[in-house]
Scaffold this motif. Structure first.
Motif, short mmCIF file in Angstrom:
data_model
loop_
_atom_site.label_atom_id
_atom_site.label_comp_id
_atom_site.label_asym_id
_atom_site.label_seq_id
_atom_site.Cartn_x
_atom_site.Cartn_y
_atom_site.Cartn_z
N ASP A 166 0.45 -2.51 -7.81
CA ASP A 166 0.03 -1.62 -8.90
C ASP A 166 0.61 -0.24 -8.62
OD1 ASP A 166 -1.25 0.09 -10.67
OD2 ASP A 166 -3.20 -0.88 -10.49
N ASN A 167 1.60 0.16 -9.41
CA ASN A 167 2.29 1.43 -9.18
C ASN A 167 1.41 2.64 -9.44
OD1 ASN A 167 4.68 3.01 -8.59
ND2 ASN A 167 4.79 3.45 -10.78
N LYS A 168 0.37 2.47 -10.24
CA LYS A 168 -0.50 3.59 -10.57
C LYS A 168 -1.46 3.90 -9.41
CE LYS A 168 -3.86 5.22 -14.00
NZ LYS A 168 -4.55 4.90 -15.29
N THR A 169 -2.09 2.88 -8.86
CA THR A 169 -3.06 3.09 -7.78
C THR A 169 -2.43 2.99 -6.40
OG1 THR A 169 -3.63 0.74 -7.65
CG2 THR A 169 -4.85 2.09 -9.24
N LYS A 170 -1.18 2.49 -6.34
CA LYS A 170 -0.45 2.25 -5.08
C LYS A 170 -1.12 1.16 -4.24
CE LYS A 170 1.92 5.66 -6.58
NZ LYS A 170 3.10 5.36 -7.44
N TYR B 92 -6.30 -13.78 1.16
CA TYR B 92 -5.48 -12.71 0.61
C TYR B 92 -5.76 -11.43 1.38
CZ TYR B 92 -9.60 -11.00 -2.03
OH TYR B 92 -10.84 -10.52 -2.40
N ILE B 93 -4.78 -10.54 1.36
CA ILE B 93 -4.89 -9.23 1.99
C ILE B 93 -4.70 -8.17 0.92
CG2 ILE B 93 -3.84 -7.59 3.60
CD1 ILE B 93 -2.99 -9.89 5.34
N GLU B 94 -5.58 -7.19 0.90
CA GLU B 94 -5.41 -6.03 0.01
C GLU B 94 -5.06 -4.82 0.85
OE1 GLU B 94 -8.08 -6.52 -3.92
OE2 GLU B 94 -9.22 -6.15 -2.10
N GLY B 95 -4.25 -3.95 0.29
CA GLY B 95 -3.86 -2.75 1.01
C GLY B 95 -3.43 -1.65 0.07
N GLN B 96 -3.20 -0.49 0.65
CA GLN B 96 -2.70 0.65 -0.11
C GLN B 96 -1.70 1.39 0.74
OE1 GLN B 96 -5.62 3.61 -1.38
NE2 GLN B 96 -4.55 3.82 -3.32
N GLN B 97 -0.49 1.54 0.21
CA GLN B 97 0.62 2.11 0.96
C GLN B 97 0.79 1.35 2.28
OE1 GLN B 97 -0.09 6.36 1.04
NE2 GLN B 97 0.09 6.54 -1.17
#
Length: 629
Positions: free
Chosen positions: A129-133, A207-212
């Motif tokens: 998601d490019n908006k929330t990264k 599943y793995i979730e992450g940010q940057q």
């Protein structure tokens, strides 16, 4: 079916990331020779190699949403994509292509991680998601498609194969000693471990979730459920199972390219090939392999019976000792890390033949783990029935298998007397977990080959505790459920790794229709006596398909998988020379892992072959290919 890779970061320059991902994509070209694509922004770079199977013209990746906010790279197939596409259209979603990739993209946009439970397929993907990264990495419930990742100080790097990760300048091929101990014991690694230090596999059903560059959470979204359904009859379960087998085959023959099937002559591949032929309404090419060294290595007679029964075009291939010597180092490289047994070699030979005629092939992988097909399950219950008869115990609440009921099924064990000799040598009537560990533990033989330094680093208690955490699932009260659960979670992903690598090495898509969560959920809910009645392996499956397969195949008691004549080859010739050169050469001696004297004793025993010799050979080749550079 494709290869994916990428880097999540908030500090590494875009140009640098693109160079690295470009190199990673080159290492994955065999997974996707039909096209490539790359996507970058200030926080990530995604790479994709495509093997075109569905919507050949419009399924290119990375795929973005119309507004550019969301991006997806995806490896695998969503078999129920047409049904999901129709549901999304009814909800007002519009589509630009007829690909399953766009269906997955739109489903993730509208449902997030909840979409995972709607997917019927094999997959590994990265969604951004490019908006929330924020980003998401996910893998199918059984681990049919691979996904590896490495967490660096300022980056998360992922890829379909480990060799692609090693193109990153900060990721080095270093031995993971804990995983090595797993390999010594099981010939595969437990949990998320790999033989490479710092490189992890995303476990099946997670599943793995992450940010940057940060991982925020890792979640299991699917697991086996052993809540037993005591209300329905065996007839109900057989009817339901047959319907699900047929529907899984219906979904998995969807392809815009030629399709065929593996056919070993065993029940699992025969069921898959037969149902595929029924749905396709015509002849389907089927592929089998055999060795000519001895009749015990040739099951093509049974494959021929099934092929004739379904009016299929049967193609046979004969792997040779010379090919074994030439190909094994290349196959170890293709595998990333060695797992399981020598069936790797003939499987590749059959896949290579299949690729000459089709682009998609169906196989029977998973049947032994789902339906209880391994002979060691019968060995385990032989001990349980003896224990119950002697001590009048019934640990499972009631006798699943009694001594009287198991006797007619014991001829299956004729060819397994070495296993039984080892199994009954010590620890008789111990706990279920200790006894099954004894059945699958290969370390006693391996330990005899290790040097003193290597041996002193082994931690048997830690390995057994790792095993027990998987084996003793809280809902698995019966022995058969405990055994099959362990194999579903550990051995099956290892065998699927072989399935994936030998097929993708020749750019062939391999599908496994028995591995449908609906089928597994049904079987795990069955009362255990129904699945393993009196020690009958695959009882419920055989009863379900008894009118589909020829009786000669259905009633076989001599199925052995895909055995390789290494015993004959080790008596002399190119294979013996190859093994000696590999294990007794200076490179192996300098490594200091195995005792040269122990190896010499093992090799020089005329006409012998053992799984410990196979394990040692694969480990040395792996070190030469990856660790030595």
């Amino acid at each position: 079916m494709c290869g994916i890779c990428g880097i999540f970061s908030n500090s590494v320059p875009r140009e640098q990331r693109e160079i690295i991902v470009g190199k990673m994509m080159i290492r994955l070209v065999h997974r996707g020779p039909d096209g490539e694509g790359i996507y970058s922004d200030e926080h990530l770079t995604l790479g994709h190699r495509r093997l075109a199977i569905i919507d050949l013209e419009h399924g290119r990746q990375p795929m973005q949403s119309a507004d550019g906010r969301y991006t997806l790279v995806f490896n695998g197939e969503i078999y129920n994509y047409l049904e999901l596409r129709q549901k999304l259209i009814q909800q007002g979603v519009s589509f630009r292509t007829f690909s399953d990739t766009e269906v997955l993209l739109q489903l993730l946009i509208h449902q997030g991680v909840a979409a995972l439970k709607e997917l019927n397929g094999m997959f590994a993907f990265a969604f951004y998601d490019n908006k929330t990264k924020q980003w998401l990495l996910a893998r199918d419930p059984f681990g049919i498609k691979p996904l590896y990742y490495c967490s660096l100080q300022s980056e998360i790097v992922f890829a379909s194969e480990i060799k692609a990760l090693l193109e990153h300048p900060q990721i080095h091929a270093e031995r993971n000693w804990k995983a090595m101990q797993h390999y010594f014991t099981f010939q595969f690694c437990l949990n998320d471990e790999t033989l490479f230090s710092g490189i992890h596999k995303l476990e099946p059903g997670f599943y793995i979730e992450g940010q940057q560059q940060k991982i925020t959470q890792k979640i299991r979204y699917w697991d086996t459920n052993y809540q037993v359904d005591e209300h329905h009859t065996e007839e109900y379960f057989k009817d339901r199972l047959l319907a699900l087998l047929q529907d899984s085959a219906r979904l998995q023959i969807r392809s815009d390219v030629p399709l065929g099937a593996y056919l070993s002559g065993g029940i699992d591949s025969s069921v898959v090939a037969s149902m595929a032929a029924t749905h396709l309404g015509g002849s389907v090419p089927v592929f089998t392999g055999k060795f000519i060294e001895s009749p015990v290595y040739d099951e093509s007679h049974y494959a021929g019976i099934v092929a004739d029964n379904i009016n299929a075009e049967l193609h046979e291939v004969i792997p040779t000792a010379e090919e074994f010597v030439t190909l094994l180092p290349k196959l170890i490289e293709a595998m990333d890390e060695p797992v399981a047994g020598p069936g790797l070699f003939p499987q590749f030979i059959v896949s290579r033949m299949a690729k000459e005629r089709v682009k998609v092939v169906l196989g029977g992988q998973g049947g032994d783990e789902i339906f209880g097909g391994y002979a060691r399950y019968l060995v385990g219950y032989l001990e349980q029935s003896l224990k119950g008869a002697i001590f009048e115990t019934h640990e499972e609440g009631k006798h699943l298998v009694s001594l009287e009921s198991i006797i007619p099924n014991l001829p299956l064990l004729k060819q397994y007397h070495p296993l039984m000799q080892q199994f009954f040598k010590e620890g008789l009537f111990d706990s279920m977990d200790a006894r099954y560990f004894c059945l699958i533990d290969r370390s006693p033989d391996i330990m005899q080959m290790l040097t003193g330094d290597a041996l002193s680093s082994i931690q048997p208690e830690e390995i057994f505790n790792d095993f027990k955490r998987v084996f003793n699932h809280p809902d698995t009260l019966s022995y058969i459920n405990k055994m099959t659960h362990f194999d579903l979670k550990t051995l099956l992903p290892a065998l699927l790794q072989v399935e994936d690598r030998v097929s993708m090495a020749v750019s062939l898509e391999s599908r496994v229709p028995l591995l449908d969560t609906r089928i597994v959920d049904l079987v795990t809910s069955m009362p255990p006596p129904m699945k393993f009645q009196a020690g009958k392996t695959k009882h419920i499956l055989k009863q379900t398909v008894r009118n589909l397969l020829p009786q000669e195949v259905l009633n076989r008691k001599d199925k052995m998988g895909f055995p390789v004549p290494l015993k004959e080859w080790m008596s002399g010739g190119v294979v013996r020379d190859f093994v000696c050169d590999t294990l007794l050469g200076q490179t192996s001696r300098d490594r200091g892992l195995f005792s040269p004297k122990a190896l010499e004793t093992l090799i020089t025993q005329e006409g012998t072959y053992s799984r410990q010799l196979w394990g040692a050979l694969c480990l040395e080749l792996w070190h030469q290919v990856y660790i030595d550079g």
